[in-house]
Enzyme design. Structure first.
Site, PDB file in Angstrom:
ATOM      1  N   ILE A 230       0.899  -1.165   0.000  1.00 57.84           N
ATOM      2  CA  ILE A 230       0.000   0.000   0.000  1.00 57.84           C
ATOM      3  C   ILE A 230       0.936   1.214   0.000  1.00 57.84           C
ATOM      4  O   ILE A 230       1.832   1.300   0.843  1.00 57.84           O
ATOM      5  CB  ILE A 230      -0.919   0.011   1.255  1.00 57.84           C
ATOM      6  CG1 ILE A 230      -1.782  -1.264   1.307  1.00 57.84           C
ATOM      7  CG2 ILE A 230      -1.777   1.274   1.274  1.00 57.84           C
ATOM      8  CD1 ILE A 230      -2.766  -1.455   0.161  1.00 57.84           C
ATOM      9  N   GLN A 235      -1.180   4.525   3.738  1.00 56.63           N
ATOM     10  CA  GLN A 235      -0.985   3.510   4.776  1.00 56.63           C
ATOM     11  C   GLN A 235      -1.716   3.890   6.065  1.00 56.63           C
ATOM     12  O   GLN A 235      -1.940   5.059   6.347  1.00 56.63           O
ATOM     13  CB  GLN A 235       0.513   3.314   5.035  1.00 56.63           C
ATOM     14  CG  GLN A 235       1.178   2.518   3.911  1.00 56.63           C
ATOM     15  CD  GLN A 235       2.683   2.420   4.046  1.00 56.63           C
ATOM     16  OE1 GLN A 235       3.258   2.818   5.041  1.00 56.63           O
ATOM     17  NE2 GLN A 235       3.343   1.892   3.021  1.00 56.63           N
ATOM     18  N   GLY A 236      -2.087   2.856   6.836  1.00 56.58           N
ATOM     19  CA  GLY A 236      -2.749   3.095   8.122  1.00 56.58           C
ATOM     20  C   GLY A 236      -4.229   3.406   8.005  1.00 56.58           C
ATOM     21  O   GLY A 236      -4.859   3.835   8.972  1.00 56.58           O
ATOM     22  N   GLY A 238      -6.450   1.079   6.562  1.00 56.38           N
ATOM     23  CA  GLY A 238      -7.200  -0.176   6.455  1.00 56.38           C
ATOM     24  C   GLY A 238      -7.258  -0.774   5.061  1.00 56.38           C
ATOM     25  O   GLY A 238      -7.968  -1.751   4.829  1.00 56.38           O
ATOM     26  N   GLY A 240      -4.899  -2.396   3.373  1.00 54.53           N
ATOM     27  CA  GLY A 240      -4.252  -3.713   3.305  1.00 54.53           C
ATOM     28  C   GLY A 240      -5.236  -4.817   3.662  1.00 54.53           C
ATOM     29  O   GLY A 240      -5.321  -5.842   2.985  1.00 54.53           O
ATOM     30  N   GLU A 263       4.602 -16.034   0.194  1.00 55.46           N
ATOM     31  CA  GLU A 263       6.037 -16.286   0.028  1.00 55.46           C
ATOM     32  C   GLU A 263       6.803 -15.405   1.013  1.00 55.46           C
ATOM     33  O   GLU A 263       6.645 -14.189   1.006  1.00 55.46           O
ATOM     34  CB  GLU A 263       6.406 -15.891  -1.408  1.00 55.46           C
ATOM     35  CG  GLU A 263       7.836 -16.120  -1.797  1.00 55.46           C
ATOM     36  CD  GLU A 263       8.100 -15.543  -3.190  1.00 55.46           C
ATOM     37  OE1 GLU A 263       9.238 -15.142  -3.444  1.00 55.46           O
ATOM     38  OE2 GLU A 263       7.162 -15.484  -4.004  1.00 55.46           O
TER      39      GLU A 263
END
Length: 407
Positions: A230, A235-236, A238, A240, A263
Site C-alpha cells: 500500500i 498507509q494506516g 485499512g 491492506g 512467500e
C-alpha cells in the site's frame, strides 16, 4: 594531516539517498511544488549499497514524481555542487544510471511535459474487473470511495503500468525483486481511490498485490501471495486488510483452489493475515465460542479448509486468537489452560530439537555432543518459551482490539 583534510572535504560530498530521493503521487499541478505531498523511501540499499549513500554531490535531490493514476513519471536529478568541480580525479556515483535501472523508459525530465500528462489522467480507468468497492471516512474529505480490481498481463496498457508501479517496491520492501510478469500464472490485484477533479471522476493508484498460481497435483492450484504494497500516503487507513480480504474471497469462490499461502511473509503481513482470517472464520460454526474451550478440532481444520481455503497452520492461529477472546484471563484456571494450549504449539520446534539430540547421542563422539548439548538447557528453554508466549499473546490482543474497533 593533508589526507585528513582531504577526507573531510570528500565527506561533504556524501548524501543519504533515503533523504535525497523525493517521491510524489500528483493529482493537481500545485502538488508538484507542495512539499506536503512528498514522501521518501524507507530503503535504497538495492541501488545505493548497504550504507544507502550517494557520493559526489552536495545538496543532491532525486525527484521521482508520478501522476496519481497512470503513474506517468517525472525524473530529475539536481545538486548544488559536484565533486569534480574541486577534485578532478575523483569520480562521482552515476546516480542517474542507477535510477534508470529500475525506472522504465518513457519518463519525462521536463516539469511542463509532466503537467500536460496530468491533463490526460481523466482518460485513465482502472484495469481488469471490479471485485469490491468500499468507503473510508476521512476527517478532511468525508466519505472516500475505493475499488479493488483484478487484472492480468493481457489487459491493454497494463504491462507498462505495472513496470512503473513495481518501482515502488524497491523503496518500501527490504528484499524486493521484480517479477517476470509475462508468465500468465500471475494475478494482479489493484486498489484505486475515486476522486473528483473539475467535475470529473478520476482514479488514483493506492496499492497492489501480486499472486502466483502454483499447480497442485492432480487438478488444484495454490495461489501464493508474492508482493503486497500500500503506497505510503494511504498507509494506516485499512486498505491492506480490505485488499487481502477481497483477494481471499475471490480465491474462495474458485473450486480448483486448494489453499492460499504467502512467500516469505513479513511480520506485518502475518499480523494482517491473522486479522483478516479471524474476521472470516469467526462466523463459522466450528469456531463458535462454546466450542473453543474444547480445543483445536478436526472440524475446525476441515471447515476452514473447505469454506475459506485456509490451511491447518493458519487455522490453528485463528483458533488461538478466538479462544483468547472467549477466555476470561482473570480466571486462573482458564488462563492456565489457555497458556498451556498455546505453549504446546510453541514447544513443537523444541521437541523436534530434543528428538534430533537423541539421535545424535547415538552417533556422535562425546566431545562433539557437548557442542550441541550446550545449545539450550531446560531452564533456558522454559524462559524462551515464556518470552515467545508473551509476544504471541501481545499480537493476538492487538488483533482482538482491532476487530472490536471495526465491529
Amino acid at each position: 594531516m593533508a589526507v585528513n583534510t582531504m577526507e573531510k572535504k570528500l565527506a561533504e560530498y556524501k548524501c543519504d539517498t533515503n533523504e535525497a530521493i523525493s517521491l510524489k503521487l500528483v493529482r493537481f499541478p500545485e502538488d508538484v511544488e507542495d512539499d506536503g505531498t512528498t514522501f521518501h523511501p524507507e530503503y535504497s540499499h538495492q541501488l545505493f549499497g548497504d550504507d544507502e549513500v550517494a557520493f559526489g554531490y552536495k545538496g543532491l535531490q532525486i525527484q521521482l514524481f508520478y501522476t496519481a493514476g497512470n503513474l506517468g513519471t517525472l525524473f530529475k536529478v539536481k545538486y548544488s555542487s559536484k565533486v569534480t568541480e574541486v577534485f578532478d580525479c575523483v569520480e562521482p556515483d552515476d546516480v542517474e544510471g542507477k535510477i534508470r535501472e529500475i525506472v522504465p523508459a518513457g519518463f519525462t525530465c521536463n516539469t511542463d511535459d509532466f503537467i500536460s500528462l496530468l491533463e490526460k489522467e481523466a482518460n485513465f480507468k482502472p484495469f481488469g474487473t471490479l471485485l469490491h468497492t468500499y468507503t473510508v471516512h476521512s476527517e478532511e474529505a468525508g466519505e472516500l470511495t475505493y475499488q479493488i480490481h483484478k487484472a492480468d498481463i493481457t489487459c491493454p496498457g497494463f504491462q507498462e503500468y505495472h513496470e512503473r508501479l513495481q518501482t515502488f517496491l524497491m523503496w518500501f520492501i527490504e528484499t524486493a525483486s521484480f517479477i517476470d510478469a509475462d508468465d500468465d500464472r500471475w494475478d494482479f490485484f489493484l486498489v484505486f481511490e475515486k476522486y473528483n477533479k473539475d467535475g470529473e471522476t478520476l482514479y488514483a493508484t493506492v496499492g497492489y498485490m501480486t499472486v502466483y498460481n502454483y499447480y497442485v497435483y492432480p487438478d488444484k492450484t495454490r495461489p501464493r501471495v508474492s508482493q503486497m504494497l500500500i503506497l505510503p500516503p494511504f498507509q494506516g487507513e485499512g486498505h491492506g486488510a480490505q485488499l487481502l480480504e477481497a483477494v481471499h474471497r475471490f480465491y474462495c469462490s474458485l473450486p480448483k483452489v486448494q489453499d492460499i499461502t504467502a512467500e516469505d511473509p513479513s511480520e506485518n503481513y502475518v499480523k494482517l493475515r491473522d486479522y483478516v482470517l479471524v474476521k472470516l472464520c469467526q462466523g463459522l460454526p466450528s469456531f463458535a465460542a462454546d466450542k473453543l474451550h474444547l480445543g483445536f478440532s478436526p472440524d475446525m481444520v476441515k471447515e476452514a479448509q473447505d469454506k475459506l481455503k485456509i490451511n491447518k497452520k493458519h487455522a490453528r492461529r485463528v483458533y488461538e486468537i478466538l479462544r483468547l477472546r472467549a477466555t476470561d484471563m482473570s480466571d486462573e484456571e482458564k488462563a492456565r489452560e489457555y497458556r498451556l494450549e498455546v505453549k504446546k504449539r510453541l514447544f513443537g520446534p523444541y521437541r523436534k530439537n530434543q528428538r534430533e539430540l537423541a539421535k545424535m547421542r547415538k552417533c556422535l563422539r562425546p566431545e562433539e555432543l557437548v557442542s550441541h548439548m550446550g545449545q539450550m538447557d531446560t531452564q533456558t528453554q522454559h524462559e524462551e518459551l515464556e518470552k515467545s508466549y508473551q509476544l504471541v499473546v501481545e499480537d493476538y490482543r492487538r488483533i482482538i482490539e482491532r476487530l472490536a474497533s471495526q465491529a
